[in-house]
Scaffold this active site. Sequence first.
Site, short mmCIF file in Angstrom:
data_model
loop_
_atom_site.label_atom_id
_atom_site.label_comp_id
_atom_site.label_asym_id
_atom_site.label_seq_id
_atom_site.Cartn_x
_atom_site.Cartn_y
_atom_site.Cartn_z
N GLY A 197 0.83 -1.20 0.00
CA GLY A 197 0.00 0.00 0.00
C GLY A 197 0.87 1.25 0.00
CG ASN A 210 -3.91 -1.94 0.56
OD1 ASN A 210 -4.81 -2.57 0.02
ND2 ASN A 210 -3.67 -0.67 0.30
CD GLU A 257 -5.18 1.72 3.77
OE1 GLU A 257 -4.30 1.93 4.61
OE2 GLU A 257 -5.51 2.54 2.89
NE ARG A 281 -13.47 6.88 12.98
CZ ARG A 281 -12.86 7.21 11.84
NH1 ARG A 281 -13.57 7.73 10.83
NH2 ARG A 281 -11.57 7.01 11.69
#
Length: 308
Positions: A197, A210, A257, A281
């Site tokens: 990544g 990743n 990720e 969230r």
Amino acid sequence: MKVIRELSQFPELSGAVVTSGTFDGVHVGHQKILSRLTEAARQSNGQSVVLTYWPHPRTVLNPEDDSLRLLSTIEERIAALEQLGVDYLLILPFTKEFAQLSSEEYIQQIILDTLHTKKLVIGYDHRFGKNREGGFDYLQQNAARYGLEVEEIPRQDIDEVGVSSSKIRTALEKGEVATAARYLGRPYSLSGTVVQGRQLGRTIGYPTANVQVSEKLKLIPAQGVYAARVTTRQGEHKAMLSIGTNPTVNGTHQTIEVHLFDFNQDLYGQEITIAFTAYLRPEAKFNSLEELTQQLHLDQQNALHLLG
């Protein structure tokens, strides 16, 4: 569990008790049918047999429709069925030619001539044959001619669990992984290979793996931050993960990720499995990396609390 992928290789069994379907997700509704299948096989000293299809019929019958997303890859389906105690799994290649079989041809060629079925266990809404013309009524009317015992799982037994693959997909597309877990009877999971990544996470104290999912039809839950348990070659680890585009650093494409807590070994090239535990969230754009780091610290505390 014996897995067979060609009709010609299926053995002649003495007392095959069979069910068939796509069983995407092998959710609690499917488990009702599969539990009755294995119970009926035990009662008759027979063998429980699941007939399923790959690729998914919709990808063959409507190849221009790219909206289908699967809850389970064929490998995940195999693993789930094995855990439920199924003796034999026949995976039929689903083709346009197969889809043209009439209900009569399907029963005669597949259920009787190949599987030598003694008893067929099906859900109340199961359909088969060209244009889904066959169902329980057809089987009931022809059972004596076929020399076949047929058992239908009653509608109320399926409806009382209130589950369908489409309901689970809808929940996951909203990030409602706890709801999906309740419907599945286990956490929703996906597997993928750890690839290189941008390595920005390690610069702020939150290195991430990743993850690239190889099955393009596998459903990826909604963008956002989640608590999860991750299985690697080294064992199971508590983790949090982000699905999104990394807007704080002007990312442009979606990534998965994963940050494993208390873990600092190299995972590049390894296949790992993510089991989603809770939605934390939505993804957000922060004004600075410092703000992002502060939020990640809160996310970690929240994730550890939820993971126990």
